[in-house]
Scaffold this motif. Structure first.
Motif, PDB file in Angstrom:
ATOM      1  N   ALA A  27      60.992 -54.552  13.955  1.00 50.53           N
ATOM      2  CA  ALA A  27      60.700 -55.948  13.646  1.00 50.53           C
ATOM      3  C   ALA A  27      60.673 -56.225  12.150  1.00 50.53           C
ATOM      4  O   ALA A  27      60.757 -57.385  11.733  1.00 50.53           O
ATOM      5  CB  ALA A  27      59.362 -56.347  14.266  1.00 50.53           C
ATOM      6  N   ASN A  28      60.561 -55.187  11.341  1.00 50.40           N
ATOM      7  CA  ASN A  28      60.454 -55.377   9.889  1.00 50.40           C
ATOM      8  C   ASN A  28      61.593 -54.709   9.123  1.00 50.40           C
ATOM      9  O   ASN A  28      61.425 -54.369   7.950  1.00 50.40           O
ATOM     10  CB  ASN A  28      59.113 -54.821   9.394  1.00 50.40           C
ATOM     11  N   MET A  29      62.733 -54.539   9.779  1.00 48.89           N
ATOM     12  CA  MET A  29      63.860 -53.864   9.125  1.00 48.89           C
ATOM     13  C   MET A  29      64.290 -54.561   7.843  1.00 48.89           C
ATOM     14  O   MET A  29      64.689 -53.911   6.875  1.00 48.89           O
ATOM     15  CB  MET A  29      65.045 -53.782  10.092  1.00 48.89           C
ATOM     16  N   GLY A  30      64.192 -55.889   7.816  1.00 48.05           N
ATOM     17  CA  GLY A  30      64.616 -56.621   6.628  1.00 48.05           C
ATOM     18  C   GLY A  30      63.781 -56.327   5.403  1.00 48.05           C
ATOM     19  O   GLY A  30      64.252 -56.499   4.265  1.00 48.05           O
ATOM     20  N   LEU A  31      62.551 -55.865   5.611  1.00 51.25           N
ATOM     21  CA  LEU A  31      61.667 -55.593   4.477  1.00 51.25           C
ATOM     22  C   LEU A  31      62.009 -54.290   3.769  1.00 51.25           C
ATOM     23  O   LEU A  31      61.555 -54.054   2.651  1.00 51.25           O
ATOM     24  CB  LEU A  31      60.211 -55.545   4.945  1.00 51.25           C
ATOM     25  N   PHE A  32      62.792 -53.440   4.429  1.00 47.64           N
ATOM     26  CA  PHE A  32      63.072 -52.130   3.840  1.00 47.64           C
ATOM     27  C   PHE A  32      64.074 -52.204   2.696  1.00 47.64           C
ATOM     28  O   PHE A  32      64.368 -51.193   2.054  1.00 47.64           O
ATOM     29  CB  PHE A  32      63.580 -51.160   4.909  1.00 47.64           C
ATOM     30  N   THR A  33      64.617 -53.398   2.422  1.00 50.75           N
ATOM     31  CA  THR A  33      65.448 -53.573   1.225  1.00 50.75           C
ATOM     32  C   THR A  33      64.589 -53.458  -0.042  1.00 50.75           C
ATOM     33  O   THR A  33      65.110 -53.191  -1.122  1.00 50.75           O
ATOM     34  CB  THR A  33      66.145 -54.939   1.238  1.00 50.75           C
ATOM     35  N   TYR A  34      63.273 -53.685   0.109  1.00 51.64           N
ATOM     36  CA  TYR A  34      62.336 -53.471  -1.000  1.00 51.64           C
ATOM     37  C   TYR A  34      61.879 -52.016  -0.956  1.00 51.64           C
ATOM     38  O   TYR A  34      61.320 -51.571   0.044  1.00 51.64           O
ATOM     39  CB  TYR A  34      61.133 -54.399  -0.872  1.00 51.64           C
ATOM     40  N   ARG A  35      62.117 -51.293  -2.021  1.00 57.80           N
ATOM     41  CA  ARG A  35      61.849 -49.853  -2.005  1.00 57.80           C
ATOM     42  C   ARG A  35      60.357 -49.542  -1.879  1.00 57.80           C
ATOM     43  O   ARG A  35      59.973 -48.440  -1.499  1.00 57.80           O
ATOM     44  CB  ARG A  35      62.420 -49.202  -3.270  1.00 57.80           C
TER      45      ARG A  35
END
Length: 269
Positions: free
Chosen positions: A100-108
């Motif tokens: 559900a939070n895959m998009g947040l992993f662009t932030y290291r």
């Protein structure tokens, strides 16, 4: 000395970043959970009320009476149901936290384990608030829902949360790596509800089989919670929170190890 000082400096610098990440994710999860659906709060409160009502009706039709093993049936079933729901929701909702939070992993700064820990804490806050609400409503309706030993009951509540958190962290990592594991975990919902003594008293099980029931760590948390809420309740012999914490810490350790070991694979799914 210089190396140890360097490690301490890194910890001081990384902790504020981690705290800010957790705070932002918590507010995001809280908003999504409570504000995205106008009926969200209604269902969180209405669901345990309906389940409790169904259990009361079944007992009245099949067995009759309002008392059970030295306690009133309504507080008995409500305390057990809320304790089990705290465990279950941690385990089930943490399953989908990474996806559900895959998009947040662009932030290291954001790691897969952060999403699971934050969602687990959110479940604790929401379920604790709802349980307190039921205690207040029950007291107004003349049901004895105030805990007989408050501090011990609070520790039982925290223990059940830790057990659910450990199971959820382990399941979230395993299910993200092997999809079929998530399906298996979801299938355990109803069997665990039955085997944990939420629906019927475990005292009714023949004595020679009760030792097998005690292999389930959820039983220890629920029965201890009931004992500390209901002063006249008679539980199974052998209830031990140490056994529950053994399971909780073991699953928590294994889950964190999987998250750290396969962090890049979890991000790349």
């Amino acid at each position: 000395m210089s190396r140890s000082n360097s490690l301490l400096t890194d910890l001081r610098q990384s902790w504020p970043v981690t705290w800010n990440v957790w705070h932002a994710m918590f507010m995001r999860e809280m908003t999504a959970r409570t504000m995205s659906d106008r009926m969200a709060w209604f269902w969180m409160i209405f669901e345990p009320m309906v389940i409790t009502g169904i259990m009361i009706a079944i007992r009245a039709l099949t067995m009759g009476g309002q008392h059970i093993a030295g306690a009133d049936f309504i507080p008995w079933v409500l305390v057990g149901l809320m304790g089990f729901t705290l465990f279950r929701e941690n385990m089930m909702r943490l399953l989908g936290a990474v996806d559900a939070n895959m998009g947040l992993f662009t932030y290291r700064q954001v790691k897969p384990v952060d999403t699971v820990l934050v969602r687990g804490f959110l479940e604790f806050v929401l379920k604790s608030f709802i349980f307190l609400l039921f205690i207040v409503l029950g007291s107004l309706l003349k049901f004895d829902l105030l805990p007989h030993r408050p501090l011990e009951a609070l520790f039982d509540w925290l223990s059940l949360w830790m057990l659910g958190l450990g199971a959820g962290i382990l399941a979230s990592a395993a299910a993200s790596l092997v999809t079929e594991i998530g399906n298996i975990v979801k299938l355990t919902n109803l069997p665990l509800l039955i085997m944990s003594g939420v629906i019927f008293p475990l005292n009714y099980i023949p004595h020679q089989y009760q030792r097998y029931v005690l292999l389930n760590p959820i039983v220890h948390g629920l029965e201890s919670l009931r004992l500390n809420f209901l002063p006249g309740y008679h539980s199974l012999n052998g209830i031990d929170l140490t056994y529950l914490w053994f399971w909780a810490l073991t699953m928590l350790t294994l889950g964190l190890m999987l998250h750290l070991r396969f962090q890049d694979r979890l991000k790349a799914r």
